[in-house]
Design an enzyme around this catalytic site. Structure first.
Site, short mmCIF file in Angstrom:
data_model
loop_
_atom_site.label_atom_id
_atom_site.label_comp_id
_atom_site.label_asym_id
_atom_site.label_seq_id
_atom_site.Cartn_x
_atom_site.Cartn_y
_atom_site.Cartn_z
N TRP A 189 7.56 52.12 54.49
CA TRP A 189 7.14 53.20 55.40
C TRP A 189 6.07 54.05 54.72
CZ3 TRP A 189 12.02 52.77 53.21
CH2 TRP A 189 12.32 53.65 52.17
N CYS A 213 11.28 47.54 49.11
CA CYS A 213 11.58 48.61 50.04
C CYS A 213 11.11 49.95 49.48
CB CYS A 213 13.09 48.68 50.33
SG CYS A 213 13.55 49.93 51.55
N ASP A 244 10.38 46.19 53.53
CA ASP A 244 10.87 47.23 54.45
C ASP A 244 10.25 48.53 53.95
OD1 ASP A 244 12.17 48.97 56.10
OD2 ASP A 244 14.20 48.47 55.44
N SER A 302 17.10 52.66 56.87
CA SER A 302 17.71 51.44 56.36
C SER A 302 19.18 51.72 56.05
CB SER A 302 16.99 50.99 55.09
OG SER A 302 15.63 50.73 55.35
#
Length: 672
Positions: free
Chosen positions: A671, A624, A669, A454
């Site tokens: 992961w 995020c 966003d 990002s």
């Protein structure tokens, strides 16, 4: 033209002038034809070595997979939607196995073919279309399957002649687990397609290799039964490429040295820059963000001046890393080979559009450094292939057990390879009698993929620079080995010191993680750890707009870290935004008290303000960071807040979040 014009021009040329001009033109044509004939009749140079160009434009005929299947007598086409290379790898393995069952398959990138031809697949006898599709981001298609996804969504074609199967690749830690595989499987059936075998779902958070192998064991018998074919296995070599030795005197400019696709693209840079043609950005700043402890977090600034690369706050930068040189050298030492030896790999299937697994010719050192992933846990088919090269019988039996599909073998693979985090290099160290050819190792290992980060800057403030915030990955495995992250370890060496210039191959990937169109819209940002990265860009942008006199909406950031004196990222910068009235900052220090405090605890404390912003003022909420734990717990906390403050049932609260997603007011966003 008027008659007057003709009269005026005519006297400029006499008969003699015209005769001379005709004679000169005749001689010119004769000379050109003669040169062309001489050129075409001269023999080609002997022992010429063909270098495959990596960037090829497709003609209209090339976009027809039906024509290729008919011309090459193939009856199975395996399409892949891949972001990290795993789906493509599975597609290649499946296509290769077709020969064992007396069939012939081709692998196809849906971006490169006319997918509307699926309606014609019934013209080929005993034909099957297989879709190996990964889900990217928040239930999105991969870059190369976006158009196919849109076609399926919007089209109303008749696919009653299509026999199909789907294997999806996903991760259960994400909310939209295997969304693409599920959608395509259902949608093709709705359009009349005939499912050959049930949908297969692979979970990368568990053991996606076992998931694929288990599904594959069902797939082939189902295909044979579907067409009433006789089940006879044929012994074939699973190698797809053969070793070719380039000429010893091959010029250096014809040897790949790490370029992604186009030869010499790193020395002769030209836009546009993308996944196949990355830009070499210069590292102009490198800073350690952690103030204490034994961990490292890097702030890196890359100069993109002159590249014409454009980005928006919230976009990702893709970086192509290089493997650790010490690990690369270990392959040469273990397999007793000079890594500076030049080699090439050529597809055994002459009809295949993929002529080599990566750019060749190159040296083994280049291949191991730039093109193959040497740190990943190897798949079972890789272990099975190298087992034949173990000279010690006990080593060979253990390797074959690791590669087997029986319960004992699966449990052994889970423990020995996955749980113990062994790479192929580790396996070669632990089974010293196993010495496979290095060219086969390079063929079997997956391609080294770009890493996405990002962007932690705003183009409003840094139009010709991209900032990255990343923690250096390093951990001890159960076997006592030290494993390091490929990209972050490589980036940690990119400090611009003593006049040394470092470059990073990169390109921009657009994201849906966007600030609201109206700058007055209030936002809540939740980003512990390096999850703060895109929000640093958001805050830079809103502070910039405020400095221009624009009325900027409320900005609330929930940040979390372990200790204030160790890993409070961008502390001074965030405090300056607070002082300037740009930001309301809430920080959770998880390890500064007996009971751990995380961002979700602060959200609960601020329930009324959270609901005011998202429920009453139509604000946007962004999340995020870690998908496995943090994102799930934050989501459950938000649902609880919506229930209590918005007087809703749990079902209505979840529907409220879904509605926010549809309105682009709730974005993640994350992961794993």
């Amino acid at each position: 033209m008027s008659q007057e014009a003709i009269v005026t021009v005519a006297p400029m040329f006499g008969v003699l002038d015209i005769t001379i001009l005709v004679g000169a033109a005749t001689f010119g044509v004769f000379w050109l034809v003669k040169k062309k004939f001489e050129s075409s009749s001269s023999p080609p140079p002997e022992n010429s070595f063909k270098i495959e160009t990596r960037l090829t434009s497709m003609h209209s005929d090339d976009r027809s997979f039906i024509s290729k299947m008919k011309n090459q007598n193939r009856n199975i086409v395996v399409f892949y939607g891949s972001q990290t290379g795993t789906a493509e790898e599975f597609a290649n393995r499946l296509a290769k196995e077709a020969a064992r069952y007396g069939m012939k398959a081709m692998v196809a990138d849906p971006e490169e073919y006319d997918m509307e031809e699926l309606v014609k697949l019934g013209e080929i006898e005993n034909s099957v279309a297989v879709f190996c599709l990964a889900t990217y981001g928040e239930g999105d298609p991969t870059d190369n399957s976006i158009e196919f996804n849109e076609w399926l969504q919007n089209g109303e074609v008749d696919l009653s002649c299509l026999n199909y199967a789907v294997f999806g690749l996903g991760n259960k830690t994400y909310e939209h687990y295997n969304a693409m595989g599920k959608f395509v499987d259902k949608r093709v059936e709705e359009l009349g397609g005939r499912r050959v075998v049930e949908l297969g779902l692979g979970d990368d958070d568990a053991n996606i290799e076992e998931d694929f192998v288990t599904w594959k064991e069902k797939f082939w018998p189902a295909v044979m039964d579907f067409f009433n074919l006789e089940f006879k296995l044929q012994d074939i070599s699973m190698r797809q490429y053969k070793l070719v030795s380039p000429p010893m005197d091959l010029p250096q400019e014809k040897i790949f040295k790490g370029e992604i696709a186009r030869l010499r693209s790193f020395t002769n840079q030209r836009p546009p820059f993308d996944a196949k043609n990355p830009y070499l950005a210069t590292v102009k700043a490198w800073k350690e963000l952690f103030k204490g402890g034994d961990r490292s977090c890097m702030h890196i600034e890359m100069d993109t001046s002159g590249s014409k690369l454009r980005y928006d706050s919230g976009d990702h930068v893709a970086i192509y890393p290089v493997n650790d040189s010490e690990l690369v050298q270990k392959f040469g030492d273990l397999l007793n080979i000079d890594l500076d030896t030049l080699f090439s790999l050529q597809n055994i299937d002459e009809d295949s559009t993929k002529k080599s697994p990566f750019p060749v010719p190159c040296t083994y050192r280049t291949a191991l450094s730039h093109y193959v992933d040497i740190t990943a846990c190897p798949r079972t088919h890789v272990i099975k292939e190298i087992a034949d090269y173990a000279t010690n019988q006990e080593d060979k039996e253990k390797l074959l057990l690791l590669a087997s599909n029986n319960p004992e073998g699966k449990a052994y693979y889970q423990k020995f390879v996955l749980d113990d985090c062994r790479s192929l290099l580790h396996i070669l160290e632990d089974f010293p009698s196993c010495k496979p050819p290095l060219d086969m190792v390079c063929e079997l290992l997956p391609r080294l993929q770009a890493r996405f980060y990002s962007i932690s800057s705003s183009p409003k403030v840094h139009p010709t620079a991209v900032h990255v915030t990343a923690v250096v990955v390093r951990y001890t495995t159960p076997t006592g080995r030290i494993n390091k992250g490929v990209a972050t370890t490589w980036l940690s060496s990119k400090k611009p010191e003593d006049g040394v210039v470092h470059t990073v191959p990169c390109y921009i990937r657009k994201s849906q993680f966007r600030l609201p169109p109206r700058v007055q819209t209030p936002i809540i940002m939740i980003g512990p750890g390096t999850g703060i990265a895109p929000f640093r860009g958001f805050l830079q942008e809103r502070a910039f707009l405020k400095s221009e006199g624009r009325p900027v909406g409320e900005n609330v950031l929930y940040f979390g870290c372990r200790k204030k004196d160790h890993d409070f990222l961008y502390e001074e910068e965030l405090n300056s935004y607070v002082q300037d009235g740009v930001l309301k900052l809430r920080v959770a220090f998880s390890r500064e008290q007996a009971q751990k405090v995380y961002v979700q605890h602060l959200l609960k404390e601020d329930a009324k303000d959270v609901w005011r912003i998202i429920g009453q003022e139509n604000g946007h909420l962004y999340l995020c960071g870690d998908a496995k734990n943090m994102a799930r717990e934050v989501l459950e906390t938000l649902i609880l807040i919506i229930q209590t403050e918005g007087n809703m049932s749990e079902a209505d609260a979840r529907s409220f979040i879904k509605k926010m997603e549809g309105q682009r007011r709730y974005a993640t966003d994350v992961w794993s």
